[in-house]
Design a protein around this motif. Structure first.
Motif, PDB file in Angstrom:
ATOM      1  N   VAL A 129      -0.490 -21.442   5.221  1.00 19.58           N
ATOM      2  CA  VAL A 129      -1.038 -21.875   3.935  1.00 19.58           C
ATOM      3  C   VAL A 129      -0.428 -23.197   3.499  1.00 19.58           C
ATOM      4  O   VAL A 129       0.517 -23.709   4.099  1.00 19.58           O
ATOM      5  CB  VAL A 129      -0.781 -20.803   2.844  1.00 19.58           C
ATOM      6  CG1 VAL A 129      -1.395 -19.468   3.241  1.00 19.58           C
ATOM      7  CG2 VAL A 129       0.711 -20.651   2.567  1.00 19.58           C
ATOM      8  N   SER A 130      -0.956 -23.713   2.390  1.00 19.83           N
ATOM      9  CA  SER A 130      -0.483 -24.970   1.823  1.00 19.83           C
ATOM     10  C   SER A 130       0.935 -24.823   1.278  1.00 19.83           C
ATOM     11  O   SER A 130       1.289 -23.801   0.695  1.00 19.83           O
ATOM     12  CB  SER A 130      -1.415 -25.417   0.698  1.00 19.83           C
ATOM     13  OG  SER A 130      -0.869 -26.512  -0.008  1.00 19.83           O
ATOM     14  N   GLU A 131       1.736 -25.877   1.453  1.00 20.41           N
ATOM     15  CA  GLU A 131       3.106 -25.857   0.952  1.00 20.41           C
ATOM     16  C   GLU A 131       3.184 -26.208  -0.533  1.00 20.41           C
ATOM     17  O   GLU A 131       4.271 -26.295  -1.106  1.00 20.41           O
ATOM     18  CB  GLU A 131       3.988 -26.826   1.760  1.00 20.41           C
ATOM     19  CG  GLU A 131       3.593 -28.287   1.609  1.00 20.41           C
ATOM     20  CD  GLU A 131       4.461 -29.203   2.459  1.00 20.41           C
ATOM     21  OE1 GLU A 131       5.159 -28.692   3.367  1.00 20.41           O
ATOM     22  OE2 GLU A 131       4.435 -30.429   2.217  1.00 20.41           O
ATOM     23  N   GLY A 179       5.586 -16.178   6.856  1.00 20.68           N
ATOM     24  CA  GLY A 179       4.401 -16.998   7.071  1.00 20.68           C
ATOM     25  C   GLY A 179       4.783 -18.426   7.396  1.00 20.68           C
ATOM     26  O   GLY A 179       5.950 -18.738   7.653  1.00 20.68           O
ATOM     27  N   PHE A 180       3.770 -19.293   7.348  1.00 18.75           N
ATOM     28  CA  PHE A 180       3.966 -20.696   7.722  1.00 18.75           C
ATOM     29  C   PHE A 180       3.330 -21.584   6.653  1.00 18.75           C
ATOM     30  O   PHE A 180       2.294 -21.233   6.067  1.00 18.75           O
ATOM     31  CB  PHE A 180       3.339 -20.972   9.090  1.00 18.75           C
ATOM     32  CG  PHE A 180       3.917 -20.151  10.199  1.00 18.75           C
ATOM     33  CD1 PHE A 180       4.943 -20.644  11.001  1.00 18.75           C
ATOM     34  CD2 PHE A 180       3.459 -18.858  10.436  1.00 18.75           C
ATOM     35  CE1 PHE A 180       5.489 -19.874  12.008  1.00 18.75           C
ATOM     36  CE2 PHE A 180       3.995 -18.081  11.452  1.00 18.75           C
ATOM     37  CZ  PHE A 180       5.016 -18.590  12.238  1.00 18.75           C
ATOM     38  N   LEU A 181       3.956 -22.758   6.430  1.00 16.76           N
ATOM     39  CA  LEU A 181       3.483 -23.685   5.409  1.00 16.76           C
ATOM     40  C   LEU A 181       3.232 -25.053   6.029  1.00 16.76           C
ATOM     41  O   LEU A 181       3.907 -25.445   6.991  1.00 16.76           O
ATOM     42  CB  LEU A 181       4.517 -23.832   4.290  1.00 16.76           C
ATOM     43  CG  LEU A 181       4.910 -22.566   3.526  1.00 16.76           C
ATOM     44  CD1 LEU A 181       6.113 -22.833   2.636  1.00 16.76           C
ATOM     45  CD2 LEU A 181       3.737 -22.081   2.684  1.00 16.76           C
ATOM     46  N   ALA A 237      -0.362 -28.234  13.673  1.00 22.83           N
ATOM     47  CA  ALA A 237       0.968 -27.928  14.233  1.00 22.83           C
ATOM     48  C   ALA A 237       1.479 -26.586  13.730  1.00 22.83           C
ATOM     49  O   ALA A 237       2.084 -25.813  14.491  1.00 22.83           O
ATOM     50  CB  ALA A 237       1.941 -29.050  13.877  1.00 22.83           C
ATOM     51  N   ALA A 238       1.238 -26.286  12.443  1.00 21.30           N
ATOM     52  CA  ALA A 238       1.672 -24.994  11.889  1.00 21.30           C
ATOM     53  C   ALA A 238       0.900 -23.844  12.517  1.00 21.30           C
ATOM     54  O   ALA A 238       1.479 -22.794  12.842  1.00 21.30           O
ATOM     55  CB  ALA A 238       1.481 -24.994  10.371  1.00 21.30           C
TER      56      ALA A 238
END
Length: 503
Positions: free
Chosen positions: A257-259, A273-275, A286-287
């Protein structure tokens, strides 16, 4: 409640500009289901025509006001209410009706990024995230209560779905809301692994599917879809919270998701999760790549479990509703509940009327907007709230565009008699007013209020020219040129008028 056996009467308002879909619809269904009937007796009101759209979530028995005379209908609906809560921020007809009905407590629910608290009598703005709270003009009257979900509806996938060996990346939501569409990155993401498949679910996600890109449209079995997916891809233009992120995490679907915005308050980078920055497509890919190559590892399983644990600890609907109920008790303990019914009729305020006009113009209901402009002009009450200047400007702009200077004039007159003074709108008022005494009056007021404005000097000269007094106009311009020597327009006009008089 101390000394009270009867439940509080709560009216929950869904305003016309708030869609009856997505996170709002989900939260309404949760309010309907989970609010304690021992504490509150809720009535759900929708300030619109009856919506015949198929309900995606549990159906709610809304009271529909229709679009005509909404202020009058709301006053009647509010006359027994102890608390009115509504989706903000711009809902003057709801606020003013609640005030007219003598409602003890008025609560604004902020699920959008705009500034709320448009009236000083609003008791509290409940914001779905810290990001939303930061936009509120009075931080002391703003509080964060995160949305929540019924975790029982989203059972955790104890084992990763096999999906015939596929790696499923899922995007959920109205297509127009996304800043990055998953399928727009298909070339880059599908190249990561031949097993990757893209699923897109939600409103307007209805294009023709291919062997690796699946458009699913609106689905009723989202819990099953989350459990079948590996990764949730969620990058929107603006996201106040991100209920779909919570739903996915509860189900074992790992979010990317968005950071910034609401989702960044839900997801911890590398933990559950990943930001990535939503404006950088390479960083987003890349994420996603980092997540894809981690699937099946021990760390991947720990991320999935951490997501479920976070939802259970922080984002359940039981926790959310309990916080709302505590707020109700705190406000009513402080202010007291209703001692007697309010009036069943009241005169709409100018703020309510101009707010209605602005809302109807936004939704292209010109005839309804005109009705409210006329009612605003006829009101015996002044406009009290300076914040409504932008709404007034919007309505005036539409009136002038439609060649209804008469309506624009009514609005400007209402502003003036209400005590508002501003060079820009008064100049605009001057420009739409035909030559005559009213135009002279407006200009005299401008001259008195803003003597150091070169544009007003030009308007004074223009008035003299219209009256045939060229000598007087030249005298005004010459004096103005001495006062404003850097005004090229004034100097040129002065020379032009000299030559005309001399000729």
């Amino acid at each position: 409640m101390a000394g009270e056996d009867k439940p509080l009467k709560l009216v929950h308002c869904l305003t016309w500009d708030v869609p009856m879909v997505g996170g709002v619809a989900r939260m309404d269904s949760y309010f309907y289901k989970f609010l304690s009937r021992d504490l509150v007796e809720p009535v759900f009101v929708a300030t619109r025509e009856k919506d015949f759209q198929k309900a995606v979530y549990a159906p709610i028995s809304y009271v529909y006001t229709g679009l005509d005379n909404r202020f009058d209908k709301l006053v009647e609906l509010f006359r027994d209410a102890d608390i009115v809560q509504y989706y903000g921020g711009f809902a003057p007809v709801v606020c003013e009706a609640a005030k007219a009905a003598g409602v003890p407590a008025l609560i604004e629910l902020m699920h959008v990024f705009e500034s709320g608290l448009i009236f000083d009598y609003i008791d509290l703005s409940i914001c779905v995230s810290e990001t939303v709270k930061k936009n509120q003009p009075d931080q002391k009257r703003a509080r964060v209560v995160h949305n929540g979900i019924d975790v029982d509806e989203y059972p955790f996938a104890e084992e990763r779905a096999t999906n015939e060996g596929k790696i499923v990346i899922l995007q959920v939501g109205y297509r127009g809301k996304s800043i990055i569409h998953l399928d727009d990155l298909a070339d880059d993401i599908l190249a990561l692994d031949p097993r990757v498949e893209l699923w897109l679910a939600g409103f307007n996600q209805t294009f023709a599917s291919t062997d690796r890109i699946k458009y699913m449209g609106v689905q009723e079995n989202m819990a099953e879809i989350y459990r079948s997916a590996d990764i949730l891809f969620h990058f929107t233009k603006k996201e106040a919270f991100g209920l779909v992120v919570v739903e996915a995490m509860a189900s074992g679907c790992v979010p990317v998701v968005s950071e910034t915005d609401g989702p960044s308050e839900i997801v911890t980078r590398g933990v559950d999760g990943f930001l990535a920055p939503k404006t950088d497509r390479r960083a987003v890919v890349a994420a996603v790549s980092e997540a894809v190559f981690m699937i099946g590892s021990e760390r991947w399983e720990s991320i999935r479990l951490a997501g479920r644990e976070k939802v259970e600890n922080r984002f359940t609907i039981e926790k959310c509703v309990a916080e709302y109920e505590k707020i109700y008790i705190d406000i009513i303990t402080r202010k007291g509940r209703r001692s007697r019914p309010g009036p069943d009729k009241a005169e709409p305020t100018p703020e309510a009327e101009i707010g209605e006009a602005a809302v109807f113009l936004t939704n292209e209901h010109w005839d309804r907007a005109v009705k409210h402009i006329l009612r605003m002009a006829e009101s015996t009450q002044p406009i009290r709230v300076p914040l409504f200047g932008w709404a007034v400007a919007k309505v005036v702009k539409h009136a002038i565009f439609r060649k209804r200077n008469d309506l624009a004039d009514l609005i400007y007159k209402k502003m003036y008699v209400s005590g508002f003074r501003d060079a820009q709108w008064m100049k605009d008022w001057f420009y739409i007013t035909p030559p005559g005494n009213e135009r002279k009056f407006i200009l005299a007021e401008l001259e008195k209020l803003y003597p150091d404005d070169p544009e007003i000097v030009m308007l004074m000269a223009e008035r003299s020219i219209e009256a045939g007094n060229l000598i007087e106009a030249l005298d005004i311009l010459e004096k103005g040129a001495l006062k404003f020597p850097k005004s090229d327009e004034m100097l040129k006009t002065c020379e032009l008028l000299k030559s005309k008089i001399g000729g």
